[in-house]
Design an enzyme around this catalytic site. Structure first.
Site, PDB file in Angstrom:
ATOM      1  N   SER A 299       1.020  -1.196   0.082  1.00 17.64           N
ATOM      2  CA  SER A 299      -0.038   0.022  -0.100  1.00 17.64           C
ATOM      3  C   SER A 299       0.847   1.237   0.015  1.00 17.64           C
ATOM      4  O   SER A 299       1.918   1.253   0.892  1.00 17.64           O
ATOM      5  CB  SER A 299      -1.034  -0.058   1.269  1.00 17.64           C
ATOM      6  OG  SER A 299      -1.412   1.369   1.354  1.00 17.64           O
TER       7      SER A 299
ATOM      8  N   ASN B  77      -5.056  -0.334   8.034  1.00 18.64           N
ATOM      9  CA  ASN B  77      -3.536   0.171   8.256  1.00 18.64           C
ATOM     10  C   ASN B  77      -3.827   0.809   9.700  1.00 18.64           C
ATOM     11  O   ASN B  77      -4.014   1.898  10.049  1.00 18.64           O
ATOM     12  CB  ASN B  77      -3.054   1.433   7.249  1.00 18.64           C
ATOM     13  CG  ASN B  77      -1.592   1.626   7.498  1.00 18.64           C
ATOM     14  OD1 ASN B  77      -1.137   1.185   8.546  1.00 18.64           O
ATOM     15  ND2 ASN B  77      -1.171   2.768   6.704  1.00 18.64           N
TER      16      ASN B  77
ATOM     17  N   THR C 110      -3.367   4.237   1.480  1.00 21.28           N
ATOM     18  CA  THR C 110      -4.340   4.248   2.775  1.00 21.28           C
ATOM     19  C   THR C 110      -5.098   5.569   2.420  1.00 21.28           C
ATOM     20  O   THR C 110      -4.768   6.537   2.174  1.00 21.28           O
ATOM     21  CB  THR C 110      -3.630   4.239   3.929  1.00 21.28           C
ATOM     22  OG1 THR C 110      -2.869   3.507   4.126  1.00 21.28           O
ATOM     23  CG2 THR C 110      -4.631   4.296   5.108  1.00 21.28           C
TER      24      THR C 110
ATOM     25  N   CYS D  43       0.873   3.157  10.637  1.00 17.91           N
ATOM     26  CA  CYS D  43       1.609   4.189   9.890  1.00 17.91           C
ATOM     27  C   CYS D  43       2.503   4.889  10.853  1.00 17.91           C
ATOM     28  O   CYS D  43       1.998   5.449  11.838  1.00 17.91           O
ATOM     29  CB  CYS D  43       0.514   5.299   9.348  1.00 17.91           C
ATOM     30  SG  CYS D  43       1.634   6.611   8.328  1.00 17.91           S
TER      31      CYS D  43
ATOM     32  N   LYS E 123      -2.578  -4.639   8.624  1.00 18.84           N
ATOM     33  CA  LYS E 123      -1.262  -4.349   8.425  1.00 18.84           C
ATOM     34  C   LYS E 123      -0.477  -4.109   9.653  1.00 18.84           C
ATOM     35  O   LYS E 123      -0.654  -3.054  10.418  1.00 18.84           O
ATOM     36  CB  LYS E 123      -1.236  -3.095   7.367  1.00 18.84           C
ATOM     37  CG  LYS E 123       0.193  -2.577   7.064  1.00 18.84           C
ATOM     38  CD  LYS E 123       0.831  -3.456   6.029  1.00 18.84           C
ATOM     39  CE  LYS E 123       2.020  -2.548   5.257  1.00 18.84           C
ATOM     40  NZ  LYS E 123       1.828  -1.871   4.207  1.00 18.84           N
TER      41      LYS E 123
ATOM     42  N   GLY F 174       3.026  10.973   5.184  1.00 15.85           N
ATOM     43  CA  GLY F 174       2.037  11.581   5.899  1.00 15.85           C
ATOM     44  C   GLY F 174       0.331  11.489   5.352  1.00 15.85           C
ATOM     45  O   GLY F 174      -0.302  12.282   5.798  1.00 15.85           O
ATOM     46  N   LEU F 175       0.483  10.390   4.680  1.00 16.41           N
ATOM     47  CA  LEU F 175      -0.969   9.760   4.144  1.00 16.41           C
ATOM     48  C   LEU F 175      -1.886  11.144   3.604  1.00 16.41           C
ATOM     49  O   LEU F 175      -2.884  11.095   3.560  1.00 16.41           O
ATOM     50  CB  LEU F 175      -1.543   9.951   5.557  1.00 16.41           C
ATOM     51  CG  LEU F 175      -2.770   8.488   5.534  1.00 16.41           C
ATOM     52  CD1 LEU F 175      -2.067   7.318   4.921  1.00 16.41           C
ATOM     53  CD2 LEU F 175      -2.837   8.272   7.147  1.00 16.41           C
TER      54      LEU F 175
ATOM     55  N   THR G  39       6.866   0.282   7.272  1.00 14.85           N
ATOM     56  CA  THR G  39       8.115   0.811   7.340  1.00 14.85           C
ATOM     57  C   THR G  39       8.901   0.869   8.825  1.00 14.85           C
ATOM     58  O   THR G  39       7.818   1.021   9.732  1.00 14.85           O
ATOM     59  CB  THR G  39       8.475   2.139   6.944  1.00 14.85           C
ATOM     60  OG1 THR G  39       7.226   2.900   7.476  1.00 14.85           O
ATOM     61  CG2 THR G  39       8.020   2.154   5.326  1.00 14.85           C
TER      62      THR G  39
ATOM     63  N   GLY H 110      13.033  -0.422   1.806  1.00 17.40           N
ATOM     64  CA  GLY H 110      14.301  -0.919   0.769  1.00 17.40           C
ATOM     65  C   GLY H 110      14.919  -2.206   1.243  1.00 17.40           C
ATOM     66  O   GLY H 110      14.764  -2.592   2.386  1.00 17.40           O
TER      67      GLY H 110
HETATM   68  O1  RRO Z   1       1.819   7.874   4.174  1.00 17.69           O
HETATM   69  C1  RRO Z   1       2.611   7.775   4.810  1.00 17.69           C
HETATM   70  O2  RRO Z   1       3.558   8.279   5.303  1.00 17.69           O
HETATM   71  C2  RRO Z   1       3.013   6.123   5.098  1.00 17.69           C
HETATM   72  C3  RRO Z   1       2.019   5.383   5.581  1.00 17.69           C
HETATM   73 BR1  RRO Z   1       0.349   5.815   5.568  1.00 17.69          BR
HETATM   74  C4  RRO Z   1       2.460   4.027   5.843  1.00 17.69           C
HETATM   75  O3  RRO Z   1       1.610   3.037   6.387  1.00 17.69           O
HETATM   76  N1  RRO Z   1       3.753   3.659   5.985  1.00 17.69           N
HETATM   77  C5  RRO Z   1       4.552   4.378   5.576  1.00 17.69           C
HETATM   78  O4  RRO Z   1       5.740   4.498   5.530  1.00 17.69           O
HETATM   79  N2  RRO Z   1       4.272   5.995   5.138  1.00 17.69           N
END
Ligand code: RRO
Length: 596
Positions: free
Chosen positions: A321, A431, A350, A434, A468, A376-377, A496, A520
């Site tokens: 995602s 999710n 997301t 995040c 997730k 930041g979504l 991450t 990565g």
């Molecule tokens: O958008 C993000 O900053 C972000 C999300 Br929602 C996530 O679930 N994982 C990520 O590494 N970045």
């Protein structure tokens, strides 16, 4: 105009020194002729992202000139200054070597519909490395008989790379070009914007349109000068980019009126004229794509089919995602994306109940064998997603998984119920992990919170619910067990890893948010351990991800019990990575004799 889908190898025809810069040329036999202002994502074939270090991500480089090559195809010229591991490696490319190329990408300069270009004329303002797109745009305007003045600025002689090759003819500076240098070694001593001011205040400025590319401070000054005199302008901006085709959301630049633009797909040319910057309607000849037999598919026989929560998939490789924007990618690559879709199911970025602009830039930072993001979504919110994005995602040739997030049970319930009601959706991913939004408690860090959330959401949908998981806990398996007890149909991991980086020039946190999430190949061993821990204690299917860049990597996750694997960061480097990995899994891993 769309770009060939994926990355391709192009031969280096030449690489020559030019003041402190290099000009290198690639022979492109597949892509359409680029429009002025467009860019390519470039990486050397060798000594790039192979070992444990950098460079890892491809680099966005504007095209300086494009012309038919003697032996067919297009010769693409690029101006580069070695300012880090990626540009240093590009500077070293030797004739006969090959480079990975994706593009042409982004929008282009255009002659605005609102003005008559022959009457109005053009003023081109280039600074430093930003003279490159000015060169191809100048040639385009000259060929069309549009009167122009060109103003170029450099710090000093060492930073005047490309000048002689791109703006001189017969050893002399083209007559329409004026120079400014900060050290005064040639031309006006001072800034190129001093020359622009003189021109705009002079009698012969007329109604010229200003086109510009250069360092941020110069672009700001150009924009301010133009705004204050109501002069129409187009600026080619630049910012760090991981993918170039809208997938990574890293290249955010503030949008007038709030929010952010993605410079790769909304730019790089920005304009103060409505509809001017992204308008290719003035370049109809660019729509005549010259292709040698079209792009070649790298996908071999479909991999082994897989059943996941009752959904039949052609192979076990899906996307992570937030690492592939299929709507943006379809605009960049055209319907070739759909004909050879790289994933067997598509997971959306997301979405949240309300729209979000995302974090302030800088949002991405390359690290050894990976990158940190603090995106930041950014998303359109539930209503915007349902109305605008879902119908387009429903056209994808694979099952759709929608990723959702909210900060309380009520909002989570609302978003799950709304998505459940849509027939385009095959499954939902929750999710709860995040690392980049400040919402207080991260539900996925607490087994009890995760189970409680599932107990609320489970009755709301019969569609498969995937949770997730975050890797930022001591025992992700405890959260996985809680999700299963609450009624989850599957879990996916890893999201991450919380990470930070310091900008060596400023000695401050590199990302505006201070921290972000690491992805990565650097994270793959950690992801493998967490997947191993989770598959050992749960009965439900597991989607494994974290640094997968080859079929062999994917096979490791499957060997540890994952049912599916997801590809994330590798898609930024190679837009077709999903199909390549599925193909490698089938042809190289499963059909090769086991190596002892
Ligand atoms: O958008 C993000 O900053 C972000 C999300 Br929602 C996530 O679930 N994982 C990520 O590494 N970045």
């Amino acid at each position: 105009m769309t770009a060939p889908f994926g990355r391709r190898l192009c031969e280096v025809a030449e690489n020559t020194a030019s003041a402190g810069y290099r000009i290198f040329s690639l022979l492109d036999h597949e892509g359409p002729t680029p429009a002025p202002g467009q860019f390519y994502m470039l990486a050397a074939e060798h000594r790039w992202g192979e070992g444990a270090g950098r460079p890892f991500l491809p680099r966005a480089i504007s095209v300086a000139e494009a012309a038919p090559a003697a032996k067919g195809g297009t010769r693409l010229d690029f101006l580069v200054e070695g300012v880090g591991p990626g540009t240093d490696r590009l500077c070293e490319l030797e004739a006969g070597e090959e480079a990975w190329v994706t593009g042409p990408l982004g929008n282009s300069f255009s002659t605005p519909k609102q003005v008559n270009p022959e009457a109005a004329g053009a003023i081109l303002v280039g600074g430093g490395i930003g003279i490159a797109p000015m060169a191809i745009w100048r040639r385009y305007l000259v060929e069309r008989g549009i009167p122009l003045r060109v103003l170029l600025g450099f710090r000093n002689e060492e930073h005047s790379g490309g000048l002689n090759e791109l703006f001189c003819s017969g050893g002399n500076l083209c007559p329409d070009v004026k120079l400014a240098t900060e050290d005064g070694h040639v031309g006006h001593r001072g800034l190129v914007t001093d020359l622009l001011l003189q021109l705009l205040e002079g009698d012969d400025a007329g109604s010229a349109v200003v086109y510009s590319c250069g360092p941020p401070a110069m672009l700001e000054a150009v924009a301010a000068l133009c705004e204050s005199r109501s002069v129409p302008y187009q600026l080619a901006d630049e910012t760090p980019m991981a993918c170039g085709f809208g997938a990574c959301f890293g290249c955010a630049v503030p949008k007038p009126g709030g929010g952010y633009l993605r410079l790769c797909v909304d730019g790089p040319v920005l304009t103060n004229l409505p509809g001017g910057g992204a308008d290719l309607g003035d370049h109809p000849e660019q729509l005549l794509q010259r292709r040698d037999g079209g792009a070649k598919s790298v996908t071999g026989p479909a991999g082994p089919g897989v059943s996941f929560c009752g959904i039949d998939l052609a192979h076990p490789v899906i996307n992570a995602s937030g690492t592939y924007d299929a709507i943006a990618a379809r605009k960049v690559f055209g319907d070739e994306l759909l004909a050879d879709f790289p994933f067997s199911a598509f997971v959306s970025k997301t979405i949240t109940p309300e729209p979000r602009a995302g974090n302030e830039p800088l949002r991405i930072w390359e690290t050894p064998a990976g990158m940190i993001n603090s995106i930041g979504l950014p998303n359109k919110g539930l209503e915007g997603f349902l109305a605008e994005d879902l119908p387009q995602l429903g056209e994808l040739p694979v099952p759709l998984i929608v990723s959702v997030m909210a900060t309380n049970h009520e909002d989570f319930s609302r978003i799950v119920a709304a998505v459940e009601a849509r027939e385009e959706v095959a499954a939902l991913e929750l999710n709860v992990s995040c690392p980049n939004v400040h919402s207080g408690l991260i539900v996925g860090e607490q087994p009890a919170e995760t189970e409680a959330l599932l107990e609320v959401l489970r009755p709301l949908t019969e569609k498969p619910l995937i949770v997730k998981l975050t890797p930022n806990v001591a025992a992700p398996e405890a959260v996985a067990v809680a999700a299963e007890s609450g009624g989850a149909d599957a879990v996916s991991l890893i999201n991450t890893l919380k990470a930070s980086a310091v900008d060596p020039a400023r000695r401050e946190p590199a990302l505006a948010a201070g921290h972000g999430g690491l992805s990565g190949p650097a994270v793959r061993p950690i992801a493998l351990q967490q997947v191993r821990a989770v598959t050992a204690v749960t009965e439900i299917p597991v989607i494994g991800m974290g640094g997968i860049s080859s079929g062999a990597d994917a096979a490791e996750f499957l060997a540890l019990g994952a049912t599916l694997v997801a590809v994330g960061t590798e898609s930024f480097r190679d837009p077709r990575a999903g199909s390549r990995i599925a193909n490698e899994l089938e042809t190289e891993v499963y059909q090769a004799p086991a190596r002892l």
